[in-house]
Design an enzyme around this catalytic site. Structure first.
Site, PDB file in Angstrom:
ATOM      1  N   VAL A  70       0.656  -1.150  -0.043  1.00  0.00           N
ATOM      2  CA  VAL A  70      -0.110  -0.065  -0.039  1.00  0.00           C
ATOM      3  C   VAL A  70       0.856   1.183  -0.037  1.00  0.00           C
ATOM      4  O   VAL A  70       0.215   2.276  -0.177  1.00  0.00           O
ATOM      5  CB  VAL A  70      -0.822   0.107   1.332  1.00  0.00           C
ATOM      6  N   ASN A  97      -4.083   0.836   9.098  1.00  0.00           N
ATOM      7  CA  ASN A  97      -3.057   0.150  10.186  1.00  0.00           C
ATOM      8  C   ASN A  97      -1.843  -0.004   9.551  1.00  0.00           C
ATOM      9  O   ASN A  97      -0.999  -0.352  10.430  1.00  0.00           O
ATOM     10  CB  ASN A  97      -4.064  -1.097  10.642  1.00  0.00           C
ATOM     11  N   SER A 149       0.258   6.739  16.741  1.00  0.00           N
ATOM     12  CA  SER A 149       1.092   6.144  17.798  1.00  0.00           C
ATOM     13  C   SER A 149       1.133   7.135  18.969  1.00  0.00           C
ATOM     14  O   SER A 149       1.193   8.541  18.746  1.00  0.00           O
ATOM     15  CB  SER A 149       2.393   5.913  17.290  1.00  0.00           C
ATOM     16  N   TYR A 162       9.534   7.988  12.435  1.00  0.00           N
ATOM     17  CA  TYR A 162       8.246   7.270  12.867  1.00  0.00           C
ATOM     18  C   TYR A 162       7.212   8.185  13.455  1.00  0.00           C
ATOM     19  O   TYR A 162       6.018   8.384  13.145  1.00  0.00           O
ATOM     20  CB  TYR A 162       8.443   6.258  13.812  1.00  0.00           C
TER      21      TYR A 162
END
Length: 254
Positions: A70, A97, A149, A162
């Site tokens: 994806v 996700n 997150s 991240y």
């Protein structure tokens, strides 16, 4: 009369659904009455085993494991088209996700590591949501759920890429919620802290003990904890909740 299952009759798409949080979401959505198409990248055997598990546990429930990278535009479009085809053109819930982490200090980070994390965690949001949002808009009902997150809210050393990608998901969630709210579509995000997955299993024991000592509950959460929150947000019980980022971290940062 028994209460109807919370997601009875819903058609759901989950990216990154073959393991960890994604697999827990697939299992719980099926248990709550939904048909589910989920994506995977590397774990074909694990993905097919999950589908077989779901169908065995819930006869008559439809489940499909669909390959797709994806983070790649054409791959994501193919995945979205196949998911819609499997679900007969209907979509009620999209769960974004898919994600990776490549933890390294910023001074040592290579551009290809930065690109991989941003492309997978944030780029996939555009790649998948763009072709799947119109079915929700046309029926003027549905929800988009994004997994961000706690690092995207608070930051963490060694996680600049991240944290940047997960912070971007938060901005995406709030902006899209404002765009789609008047069209009957809700958009929310959940922000897990330390959850028992393959990712946290790789942490060395002393580091794990240190982190747990910093969490008020003194424990990592489970993938099922996160799945329960996502399934609640996917249900009619959360119909008046949109544009929110709900942290699920055991009180890691208070």
């Amino acid at each position: 009369m028994a209460e109807a299952l919370p997601l009875s009759g819903r058609s759901c798409v989950v990216t990154g659904g073959s393991r960890g949080i994604g697999a827990a979401v697939v299992r719980l959505m099926a248990a709550q009455g939904a048909d589910v198409a989920f994506g995977y990248h590397h774990s074909a055997d694990r993905a097919e085993a999950l589908c077989e598990e779901v169908r065995a546990a819930h006869p008559g429930r439809r489940c499909a494991a669909l390959p797709g990278e994806v983070s790649d535009g054409p791959g994501a479009q193919k995945f979205a088209a196949e998911a819609l085809d499997f679900l007969d053109g209907r979509l009620d819930v999209l769960v974004n996700n898919a994600g990776v982490t490549r933890d390294v200090s910023f001074a040592r980070m290579r551009r290809d590591q930065w690109d991989e994390v941003l492309d997978t965690n944030l780029g996939s949001m555009f790649n998948v949501t763009r072709p799947l949002v119109m079915p929700l808009v046309r029926q003027r009902k549905g929800t988009v759920l994004n997994v961000t997150s706690a690092s995207g809210i608070h930051g963490a050393p060694g996680q600049t890429a991240y944290a940047a990608s997960k912070s971007g998901i938060i901005g995406f969630t709030k902006a899209l919620a404002k765009e789609l709210g008047g069209l009957g579509v809700t958009v929310n995000a959940v922000a897990p802290g330390f959850i028992e997955t393959d990712m946290t299993a790789a942490l060395p024991g002393p580091h794990t003990d240190l982190v747990k000592s910093m969490i008020p509950t003194h424990a990592f959460g489970s993938a099922e904890d996160v799945a329960a929150l996502l399934c609640f947000l996917a249900s009619d019980r959360a119909r008046y909740i949109t544009g929110q980022v709900i942290e699920i971290s055991g009180g890691l940062v208070l």
